[in-house]
Design a protein around this motif. Structure first.
Motif, PDB file in Angstrom:
ATOM      1  N   VAL A 142       0.549  -1.330  -0.265  1.00  0.00           N
ATOM      2  CA  VAL A 142      -0.186  -0.020   0.241  1.00  0.00           C
ATOM      3  C   VAL A 142       0.791   1.597   0.042  1.00  0.00           C
ATOM      4  O   VAL A 142       0.130   1.910  -0.959  1.00  0.00           O
ATOM      5  N   GLU A 143       2.007   1.250   0.647  1.00  0.00           N
ATOM      6  CA  GLU A 143       2.899   2.608   1.053  1.00  0.00           C
ATOM      7  C   GLU A 143       3.477   2.995  -0.653  1.00  0.00           C
ATOM      8  O   GLU A 143       3.599   3.469  -1.173  1.00  0.00           O
ATOM      9  N   ARG A 144       4.028   1.524  -1.527  1.00  0.00           N
ATOM     10  CA  ARG A 144       4.794   1.229  -2.835  1.00  0.00           C
ATOM     11  C   ARG A 144       3.382   2.347  -3.917  1.00  0.00           C
ATOM     12  O   ARG A 144       3.366   2.772  -4.397  1.00  0.00           O
ATOM     13  N   LEU A 145       2.027   2.149  -3.559  1.00  0.00           N
ATOM     14  CA  LEU A 145       0.955   2.034  -4.019  1.00  0.00           C
ATOM     15  C   LEU A 145       0.445   3.874  -4.311  1.00  0.00           C
ATOM     16  O   LEU A 145      -0.185   4.437  -5.217  1.00  0.00           O
ATOM     17  N   ALA A 146       0.662   4.135  -3.057  1.00  0.00           N
ATOM     18  CA  ALA A 146       0.607   5.827  -2.435  1.00  0.00           C
ATOM     19  C   ALA A 146       1.965   6.477  -2.582  1.00  0.00           C
ATOM     20  O   ALA A 146       1.492   7.978  -2.192  1.00  0.00           O
ATOM     21  N   ALA A 147       3.034   6.105  -2.650  1.00  0.00           N
ATOM     22  CA  ALA A 147       3.781   6.916  -2.958  1.00  0.00           C
ATOM     23  C   ALA A 147       3.951   8.151  -3.983  1.00  0.00           C
ATOM     24  O   ALA A 147       3.298   7.923  -4.952  1.00  0.00           O
ATOM     25  N   VAL A 148       4.873   8.944  -3.546  1.00  0.00           N
ATOM     26  CA  VAL A 148       4.938  10.506  -4.091  1.00  0.00           C
ATOM     27  C   VAL A 148       6.346  10.220  -4.937  1.00  0.00           C
ATOM     28  O   VAL A 148       6.978   9.589  -4.007  1.00  0.00           O
ATOM     29  N   PRO A 149       6.552  10.671  -6.168  1.00  0.00           N
ATOM     30  CA  PRO A 149       8.320  11.036  -6.575  1.00  0.00           C
ATOM     31  C   PRO A 149       8.942  11.565  -5.758  1.00  0.00           C
ATOM     32  O   PRO A 149       9.076  12.070  -4.982  1.00  0.00           O
ATOM     33  N   GLY A 150      10.244  11.005  -5.719  1.00  0.00           N
ATOM     34  CA  GLY A 150      11.353  11.308  -4.981  1.00  0.00           C
ATOM     35  C   GLY A 150      11.844  10.270  -4.232  1.00  0.00           C
ATOM     36  O   GLY A 150      12.853  10.192  -3.260  1.00  0.00           O
ATOM     37  N   GLY A 151      10.687   9.661  -3.344  1.00  0.00           N
ATOM     38  CA  GLY A 151      10.888   8.464  -2.289  1.00  0.00           C
ATOM     39  C   GLY A 151      11.107   7.247  -2.863  1.00  0.00           C
ATOM     40  O   GLY A 151      11.192   7.406  -3.428  1.00  0.00           O
ATOM     41  N   GLY A 152      12.045   6.656  -1.653  1.00  0.00           N
ATOM     42  CA  GLY A 152      12.267   5.350  -1.906  1.00  0.00           C
ATOM     43  C   GLY A 152      11.072   3.497  -2.608  1.00  0.00           C
ATOM     44  O   GLY A 152      11.813   3.424  -2.944  1.00  0.00           O
ATOM     45  N   ASP A 153       9.992   4.801  -2.106  1.00  0.00           N
ATOM     46  CA  ASP A 153       8.659   3.576  -2.490  1.00  0.00           C
ATOM     47  C   ASP A 153       8.307   3.680  -3.696  1.00  0.00           C
ATOM     48  O   ASP A 153       7.621   2.814  -4.744  1.00  0.00           O
ATOM     49  N   TRP A 154       8.418   4.949  -4.444  1.00  0.00           N
ATOM     50  CA  TRP A 154       7.979   4.805  -5.799  1.00  0.00           C
ATOM     51  C   TRP A 154       8.648   4.451  -6.704  1.00  0.00           C
ATOM     52  O   TRP A 154      10.287   4.054  -7.036  1.00  0.00           O
ATOM     53  N   GLY A 155       7.952   3.440  -7.523  1.00  0.00           N
ATOM     54  CA  GLY A 155       8.342   2.969  -8.406  1.00  0.00           C
ATOM     55  C   GLY A 155       7.150   2.442  -9.634  1.00  0.00           C
ATOM     56  O   GLY A 155       6.725   3.109  -9.839  1.00  0.00           O
ATOM     57  N   ARG A 156       7.892   1.244  -9.959  1.00  0.00           N
ATOM     58  CA  ARG A 156       6.655   0.637 -11.159  1.00  0.00           C
ATOM     59  C   ARG A 156       5.260   0.138 -10.508  1.00  0.00           C
ATOM     60  O   ARG A 156       4.345   1.130 -12.058  1.00  0.00           O
ATOM     61  N   LEU A 157       5.148  -0.103  -9.913  1.00  0.00           N
ATOM     62  CA  LEU A 157       3.730  -0.410  -9.182  1.00  0.00           C
ATOM     63  C   LEU A 157       2.832   1.492  -8.626  1.00  0.00           C
ATOM     64  O   LEU A 157       1.687   1.329  -9.799  1.00  0.00           O
ATOM     65  N   ARG A 218      17.374   1.164 -10.857  1.00  0.00           N
ATOM     66  CA  ARG A 218      17.316   2.284  -9.852  1.00  0.00           C
ATOM     67  C   ARG A 218      17.806   3.607 -10.015  1.00  0.00           C
ATOM     68  O   ARG A 218      17.311   4.484 -10.278  1.00  0.00           O
ATOM     69  N   ARG A 219      19.016   2.812  -9.419  1.00  0.00           N
ATOM     70  CA  ARG A 219      20.137   3.797  -8.736  1.00  0.00           C
ATOM     71  C   ARG A 219      20.974   4.464 -10.084  1.00  0.00           C
ATOM     72  O   ARG A 219      21.625   5.233  -9.665  1.00  0.00           O
ATOM     73  N   LEU A 244      18.983  12.370 -13.742  1.00  0.00           N
ATOM     74  CA  LEU A 244      18.274  12.302 -12.860  1.00  0.00           C
ATOM     75  C   LEU A 244      17.643  10.514 -12.742  1.00  0.00           C
ATOM     76  O   LEU A 244      18.075   9.784 -13.653  1.00  0.00           O
ATOM     77  N   ARG A 245      17.528  10.211 -11.752  1.00  0.00           N
ATOM     78  CA  ARG A 245      17.301   8.695 -11.453  1.00  0.00           C
ATOM     79  C   ARG A 245      16.105   9.105 -11.213  1.00  0.00           C
ATOM     80  O   ARG A 245      15.284   9.314 -11.358  1.00  0.00           O
ATOM     81  N   PRO A 246      15.395   7.286 -11.601  1.00  0.00           N
ATOM     82  CA  PRO A 246      13.970   7.511 -11.667  1.00  0.00           C
ATOM     83  C   PRO A 246      13.244   8.158 -10.950  1.00  0.00           C
ATOM     84  O   PRO A 246      11.843   8.636 -11.800  1.00  0.00           O
ATOM     85  N   GLU A 247      13.156   8.134  -9.708  1.00  0.00           N
ATOM     86  CA  GLU A 247      12.254   7.797  -8.977  1.00  0.00           C
ATOM     87  C   GLU A 247      11.840   9.316  -8.164  1.00  0.00           C
ATOM     88  O   GLU A 247      11.439   9.771  -8.077  1.00  0.00           O
ATOM     89  N   GLN A 248      13.217  10.093  -9.487  1.00  0.00           N
ATOM     90  CA  GLN A 248      12.776  11.610  -9.497  1.00  0.00           C
ATOM     91  C   GLN A 248      12.089  12.369 -10.481  1.00  0.00           C
ATOM     92  O   GLN A 248      11.584  13.133  -9.943  1.00  0.00           O
ATOM     93  N   LEU A 249      11.288  11.187 -10.846  1.00  0.00           N
ATOM     94  CA  LEU A 249      10.193  11.526 -12.223  1.00  0.00           C
ATOM     95  C   LEU A 249       9.398  11.374 -12.169  1.00  0.00           C
ATOM     96  O   LEU A 249       8.669  10.581 -10.976  1.00  0.00           O
ATOM     97  N   ASP A 250       8.084  12.378 -11.991  1.00  0.00           N
ATOM     98  CA  ASP A 250       7.053  11.964 -11.902  1.00  0.00           C
ATOM     99  C   ASP A 250       6.123  11.178 -13.185  1.00  0.00           C
ATOM    100  O   ASP A 250       7.123  11.044 -13.811  1.00  0.00           O
ATOM    101  N   ILE A 251       4.766  11.066 -12.814  1.00  0.00           N
ATOM    102  CA  ILE A 251       3.795  10.354 -14.450  1.00  0.00           C
ATOM    103  C   ILE A 251       4.108  11.109 -15.620  1.00  0.00           C
ATOM    104  O   ILE A 251       4.831  10.169 -16.230  1.00  0.00           O
TER     105      ILE A 251
END
Length: 275
Positions: A142-157, A218-219, A244-251
């Motif tokens: 759930v934390e990954r689903l609800a994550a925002v760009p810039g954090g470690g939980d932000w990813g493909r899901l 992702r690194r 930039l690294r991928p977790e820094q990008l928004d949708i």
């Protein structure tokens, strides 16, 4: 007539049966089912949530994989006119057979960890039928689903689900709410498919490909992770910083990259003219 034997939770189905009345009441309050609505419950188990869902007078279909639970569910709910039971695998279920109208189906489920992500993607393929989804999932999912760009939980899901849906982390559920108690915490999430996509991609399959490639390493920077798909100039052309690294990008940025790839794919597929 012999009584039904108590059902023991099965590891292979990832079963942990919800029994906490307070948690059940809170989940039903979040769903707030109403008479005449179309509900689908995935994995009803022993019917802890089912009772409240069917009691709302909504039209309830349930899908249960475990054959040993079918007699129990039939005994509890089988005579109710608004209850319809399907024995089978939700991953293989054709949701179009439920005869639900556009954005009419409300989906509920306590999803085992091993199938939660593929099942959510399977449901998103039918997002046009779905009004909302309420799921009990492992808290970290759930934390990954609800994550925002810039954090470690932000990813493909996060990206692929938020491309299709608004995501709301509703509340945490501790292990003691289940029998047997799982070794992890759970949480309730609400997914609401967008009627109009905020950032529609020209080709959603290419968006999925770009996101998958970006987060495979992702690194690393985008110009490195995406080099098999596009050049540094292609990345810069859609106003994305390749360092930039991928977790820094928004949708929206990922959609621009996917659309650039779609344009390149069209260009290379055109026959060259000989003048």
């Amino acid at each position: 007539m012999s009584e039904l034997q108590p059902h023991r939770a099965r590891k292979r189905f990832g079963q942990n049966f919800l029994h906490d009345a307070g948690v059940i009441h809170r989940i039903l309050g979040a769903i707030h089912p109403k008479e005449g609505e179309r509900l689908l419950e995935i994995g009803p188990g022993q019917g802890a949530l089912t009772e409240g869902l069917v009691g709302s007078k909504a039209r309830l279909d349930v899908i249960e994989l475990d054959k040993d639970l079918i007699p129990l569910l039939k005994l509890k709910f089988g005579l109710l006119p608004n209850f319809n039971l399907h024995q089978g695998d939700a991953m293989k279920f054709d949701f179009t057979t439920l005869d639900a109208g556009s954005h009419e189906l409300r989906v509920v489920g306590n999803l085992p960890y091993n199938i939660s992500t593929p099942l959510i993607f399977h449901l998103l393929a039918h997002a046009h039928l779905i009004r909302d989804m309420h799921f009990m999932l492992q808290k970290e999912v759930v934390e990954r689903l609800a994550a925002v760009p810039g954090g470690g939980d932000w990813g493909r899901l996060s990206i692929m689900v938020q491309y299709h849906c608004r995501v709301e982390y509703l509340f945490h559920v501790g292990p003691g709410a289940f029998n047997p108690p799982p070794k992890v915490d759970s949480a309730i999430v609400r997914l609401v498919p967008h009627e109009t996509l905020p950032h529609p991609a020209k080709d959603p399959a290419l968006l999925e490909r770009v996101v998958r490639e970006a987060f495979n390493q992702r690194r690393k920077t985008l110009r490195n992770t995406l080099k098999a798909l596009m050049t540094a100039d292609d990345i810069a052309a859609v106003d994305v910083d390749g360092s930039l690294r991928p977790e820094q990008l928004d949708i929206a940025a990922f959609v621009r990259l996917a659309d650039r790839l779609a344009e390149k794919t069209v260009d290379t597929s055109k026959p060259s003219s000989n003048g």
